[in-house]
Motif scaffolding. Sequence first.
Motif, PDB file in Angstrom:
ATOM      1  N   GLN A 141       2.630  -6.202   0.802  1.00 24.40           N
ATOM      2  CA  GLN A 141       1.813  -7.038  -0.068  1.00 24.40           C
ATOM      3  C   GLN A 141       1.517  -8.400   0.567  1.00 24.40           C
ATOM      4  O   GLN A 141       0.406  -8.924   0.434  1.00 24.40           O
ATOM      5  CB  GLN A 141       2.518  -7.242  -1.405  1.00 24.40           C
ATOM      6  CG  GLN A 141       1.607  -7.627  -2.544  1.00 24.40           C
ATOM      7  CD  GLN A 141       2.325  -7.580  -3.874  1.00 24.40           C
ATOM      8  OE1 GLN A 141       3.517  -7.838  -3.963  1.00 24.40           O
ATOM      9  NE2 GLN A 141       1.600  -7.244  -4.930  1.00 24.40           N
ATOM     10  N   SER A 142       2.500  -8.957   1.280  1.00 26.71           N
ATOM     11  CA  SER A 142       2.270 -10.237   1.951  1.00 26.71           C
ATOM     12  C   SER A 142       1.195 -10.108   3.024  1.00 26.71           C
ATOM     13  O   SER A 142       0.390 -11.028   3.230  1.00 26.71           O
ATOM     14  CB  SER A 142       3.573 -10.741   2.568  1.00 26.71           C
ATOM     15  OG  SER A 142       4.044  -9.849   3.563  1.00 26.71           O
ATOM     16  N   ARG A 143       1.136  -8.974   3.699  1.00 25.61           N
ATOM     17  CA  ARG A 143       0.100  -8.742   4.701  1.00 25.61           C
ATOM     18  C   ARG A 143      -1.254  -8.535   4.039  1.00 25.61           C
ATOM     19  O   ARG A 143      -2.282  -9.008   4.544  1.00 25.61           O
ATOM     20  CB  ARG A 143       0.468  -7.530   5.554  1.00 25.61           C
ATOM     21  CG  ARG A 143      -0.541  -7.194   6.641  1.00 25.61           C
ATOM     22  CD  ARG A 143      -0.723  -8.327   7.601  1.00 25.61           C
ATOM     23  NE  ARG A 143      -1.658  -7.998   8.662  1.00 25.61           N
ATOM     24  CZ  ARG A 143      -2.500  -8.862   9.205  1.00 25.61           C
ATOM     25  NH1 ARG A 143      -2.512 -10.114   8.776  1.00 25.61           N
ATOM     26  NH2 ARG A 143      -3.313  -8.489  10.167  1.00 25.61           N
ATOM     27  N   TRP A 166     -11.008   1.822   4.749  1.00 23.63           N
ATOM     28  CA  TRP A 166      -9.545   1.725   4.731  1.00 23.63           C
ATOM     29  C   TRP A 166      -8.940   2.217   6.049  1.00 23.63           C
ATOM     30  O   TRP A 166      -8.049   1.580   6.602  1.00 23.63           O
ATOM     31  CB  TRP A 166      -8.989   2.541   3.563  1.00 23.63           C
ATOM     32  CG  TRP A 166      -8.964   1.783   2.290  1.00 23.63           C
ATOM     33  CD1 TRP A 166      -9.846   1.864   1.253  1.00 23.63           C
ATOM     34  CD2 TRP A 166      -8.007   0.794   1.910  1.00 23.63           C
ATOM     35  NE1 TRP A 166      -9.506   0.985   0.260  1.00 23.63           N
ATOM     36  CE2 TRP A 166      -8.375   0.326   0.628  1.00 23.63           C
ATOM     37  CE3 TRP A 166      -6.879   0.271   2.529  1.00 23.63           C
ATOM     38  CZ2 TRP A 166      -7.652  -0.656  -0.042  1.00 23.63           C
ATOM     39  CZ3 TRP A 166      -6.155  -0.707   1.852  1.00 23.63           C
ATOM     40  CH2 TRP A 166      -6.532  -1.164   0.589  1.00 23.63           C
ATOM     41  N   CYS A 167      -9.428   3.346   6.544  1.00 26.08           N
ATOM     42  CA  CYS A 167      -8.825   3.938   7.751  1.00 26.08           C
ATOM     43  C   CYS A 167      -9.147   3.137   9.008  1.00 26.08           C
ATOM     44  O   CYS A 167      -8.315   3.051   9.919  1.00 26.08           O
ATOM     45  CB  CYS A 167      -9.312   5.383   7.913  1.00 26.08           C
ATOM     46  SG  CYS A 167      -8.725   6.491   6.617  1.00 26.08           S
ATOM     47  N   ARG A 168     -10.337   2.551   9.097  1.00 29.73           N
ATOM     48  CA  ARG A 168     -10.767   1.897  10.332  1.00 29.73           C
ATOM     49  C   ARG A 168     -10.652   0.373  10.299  1.00 29.73           C
ATOM     50  O   ARG A 168     -10.700  -0.260  11.350  1.00 29.73           O
ATOM     51  CB  ARG A 168     -12.202   2.295  10.643  1.00 29.73           C
ATOM     52  CG  ARG A 168     -12.397   3.807  10.769  1.00 29.73           C
ATOM     53  CD  ARG A 168     -13.809   4.151  11.173  1.00 29.73           C
ATOM     54  NE  ARG A 168     -14.148   3.647  12.493  1.00 29.73           N
ATOM     55  CZ  ARG A 168     -15.318   3.858  13.093  1.00 29.73           C
ATOM     56  NH1 ARG A 168     -16.250   4.563  12.471  1.00 29.73           N
ATOM     57  NH2 ARG A 168     -15.559   3.363  14.293  1.00 29.73           N
ATOM     58  N   VAL A 169     -10.497  -0.208   9.105  1.00 29.26           N
ATOM     59  CA  VAL A 169     -10.461  -1.671   9.008  1.00 29.26           C
ATOM     60  C   VAL A 169      -9.127  -2.170   8.466  1.00 29.26           C
ATOM     61  O   VAL A 169      -8.463  -3.009   9.096  1.00 29.26           O
ATOM     62  CB  VAL A 169     -11.616  -2.188   8.116  1.00 29.26           C
ATOM     63  CG1 VAL A 169     -11.543  -3.707   7.976  1.00 29.26           C
ATOM     64  CG2 VAL A 169     -12.962  -1.771   8.689  1.00 29.26           C
ATOM     65  N   ILE A 170      -8.693  -1.655   7.320  1.00 27.06           N
ATOM     66  CA  ILE A 170      -7.523  -2.212   6.644  1.00 27.06           C
ATOM     67  C   ILE A 170      -6.214  -1.647   7.199  1.00 27.06           C
ATOM     68  O   ILE A 170      -5.301  -2.411   7.551  1.00 27.06           O
ATOM     69  CB  ILE A 170      -7.618  -1.964   5.125  1.00 27.06           C
ATOM     70  CG1 ILE A 170      -8.907  -2.568   4.574  1.00 27.06           C
ATOM     71  CG2 ILE A 170      -6.399  -2.559   4.423  1.00 27.06           C
ATOM     72  CD1 ILE A 170      -9.021  -4.063   4.802  1.00 27.06           C
ATOM     73  N   LEU A 171      -6.111  -0.320   7.275  1.00 29.62           N
ATOM     74  CA  LEU A 171      -4.843   0.278   7.710  1.00 29.62           C
ATOM     75  C   LEU A 171      -4.415  -0.148   9.110  1.00 29.62           C
ATOM     76  O   LEU A 171      -3.216  -0.360   9.347  1.00 29.62           O
ATOM     77  CB  LEU A 171      -4.920   1.804   7.606  1.00 29.62           C
ATOM     78  CG  LEU A 171      -4.910   2.356   6.177  1.00 29.62           C
ATOM     79  CD1 LEU A 171      -4.960   3.878   6.198  1.00 29.62           C
ATOM     80  CD2 LEU A 171      -3.673   1.882   5.422  1.00 29.62           C
ATOM     81  N   PRO A 172      -5.333  -0.269  10.102  1.00 31.63           N
ATOM     82  CA  PRO A 172      -4.882  -0.786  11.403  1.00 31.63           C
ATOM     83  C   PRO A 172      -4.264  -2.178  11.313  1.00 31.63           C
ATOM     84  O   PRO A 172      -3.312  -2.481  12.040  1.00 31.63           O
ATOM     85  CB  PRO A 172      -6.172  -0.795  12.235  1.00 31.63           C
ATOM     86  CG  PRO A 172      -7.014   0.277  11.632  1.00 31.63           C
ATOM     87  CD  PRO A 172      -6.743   0.204  10.167  1.00 31.63           C
ATOM     88  N   GLN A 173      -4.785  -3.018  10.429  1.00 36.00           N
ATOM     89  CA  GLN A 173      -4.200  -4.345  10.266  1.00 36.00           C
ATOM     90  C   GLN A 173      -2.902  -4.297   9.463  1.00 36.00           C
ATOM     91  O   GLN A 173      -2.044  -5.166   9.605  1.00 36.00           O
ATOM     92  CB  GLN A 173      -5.204  -5.267   9.564  1.00 36.00           C
ATOM     93  CG  GLN A 173      -6.487  -5.482  10.346  1.00 36.00           C
ATOM     94  CD  GLN A 173      -7.435  -6.411   9.624  1.00 36.00           C
ATOM     95  OE1 GLN A 173      -7.242  -7.617   9.596  1.00 36.00           O
ATOM     96  NE2 GLN A 173      -8.472  -5.844   9.022  1.00 36.00           N
ATOM     97  N   LEU A 174      -2.767  -3.276   8.615  1.00 36.67           N
ATOM     98  CA  LEU A 174      -1.547  -3.123   7.824  1.00 36.67           C
ATOM     99  C   LEU A 174      -0.432  -2.439   8.593  1.00 36.67           C
ATOM    100  O   LEU A 174       0.714  -2.438   8.134  1.00 36.67           O
ATOM    101  CB  LEU A 174      -1.842  -2.301   6.562  1.00 36.67           C
ATOM    102  CG  LEU A 174      -2.311  -3.031   5.307  1.00 36.67           C
ATOM    103  CD1 LEU A 174      -2.486  -2.032   4.168  1.00 36.67           C
ATOM    104  CD2 LEU A 174      -1.326  -4.106   4.912  1.00 36.67           C
ATOM    105  N   SER A 175      -0.752  -1.853   9.746  1.00 39.03           N
ATOM    106  CA  SER A 175       0.229  -1.017  10.448  1.00 39.03           C
ATOM    107  C   SER A 175       1.503  -1.777  10.792  1.00 39.03           C
ATOM    108  O   SER A 175       2.614  -1.255  10.651  1.00 39.03           O
ATOM    109  CB  SER A 175      -0.396  -0.432  11.717  1.00 39.03           C
ATOM    110  OG  SER A 175      -0.822  -1.473  12.590  1.00 39.03           O
ATOM    111  N   THR A 176       1.363  -3.024  11.242  1.00 40.61           N
ATOM    112  CA  THR A 176       2.562  -3.784  11.599  1.00 40.61           C
ATOM    113  C   THR A 176       3.430  -4.051  10.374  1.00 40.61           C
ATOM    114  O   THR A 176       4.661  -3.984  10.451  1.00 40.61           O
ATOM    115  CB  THR A 176       2.166  -5.122  12.254  1.00 40.61           C
ATOM    116  OG1 THR A 176       1.269  -5.837  11.377  1.00 40.61           O
ATOM    117  CG2 THR A 176       1.474  -4.883  13.586  1.00 40.61           C
ATOM    118  N   ALA A 177       2.793  -4.353   9.235  1.00 36.76           N
ATOM    119  CA  ALA A 177       3.563  -4.586   8.011  1.00 36.76           C
ATOM    120  C   ALA A 177       4.226  -3.298   7.524  1.00 36.76           C
ATOM    121  O   ALA A 177       5.372  -3.318   7.059  1.00 36.76           O
ATOM    122  CB  ALA A 177       2.658  -5.153   6.925  1.00 36.76           C
TER     123      ALA A 177
END
Length: 256
Positions: A141-143, A166-177
């Motif tokens: 959630q913080s990410r 979601w698959c190409r924009v958000i999830l790659p940025q969420l992967s570290t979190a």
Amino acid sequence: FALLYMPMFLVVEQSFNSSKHGQSWAGFTLDWYSGLFENAMVQTTTVNTLILAVVSTLVATLLGTLLAIGIHRTPWGKKMRYFYDMSINVPVVTPDILMAIALAVVFALFRSWTSFFEPGMLTMIIAHVTLEISFVVLVVQSRLVSIGKEQIEAARDLYATTAGAWCRVILPQLSTAIISGALLAFTLSLDDFILSFFTSGPESQTLPLYIYGSLKRGISPQIHALSTIIFSLTLFIMLILVLKGIRKERKLARSK
């Protein structure tokens, strides 16, 4: 640093001490390590610990990520958002002993209806998932807050579907979190003793439970050897993560 690491270094030193009681140095030996790998109970509890940690981490990471996305992306009212935030934070600040007692009572109630919830690996997985979900939600959630909602809108303006955005924009940025939340959940599961103690069965003993039982009979040098192996693996993993972080920082510095 002395308070943090000196006890662990003493455990490492005693794992190579040929003295069974460890009162004094009696010479270097590897017998405790060889005996440890021949101990069937240690092998069984290690497998149980890894199965419990891996399964509970996967389930908690999946559910926690979906819950974080649902809370963040849905236009809840202020009261509902406060309610969700409170509901997520309460398990984090609740003492483990209270959660363990509550889960034991719930499982006892369920057992009056079905034998499916007999103490064992299933009840332990449910207990660990219950503990870990909140931590995963907080990290993810913080990410999501730092990403914001504008990127989804921008992707949709560029003719991306919802799934594609979601698959190409958000999830790659969420992967570290997501990975961070999963590692935190995995660590919590490996370290947990209280929840496992209240929900385990005779065939689902884990390493923390085995070590606790061994301590009641007297500290064995094999316990020192087992603790040294776990400590060494933890240091090795941390070293790899630190080196990866240094390499990323160097690549970013070069690109700038």
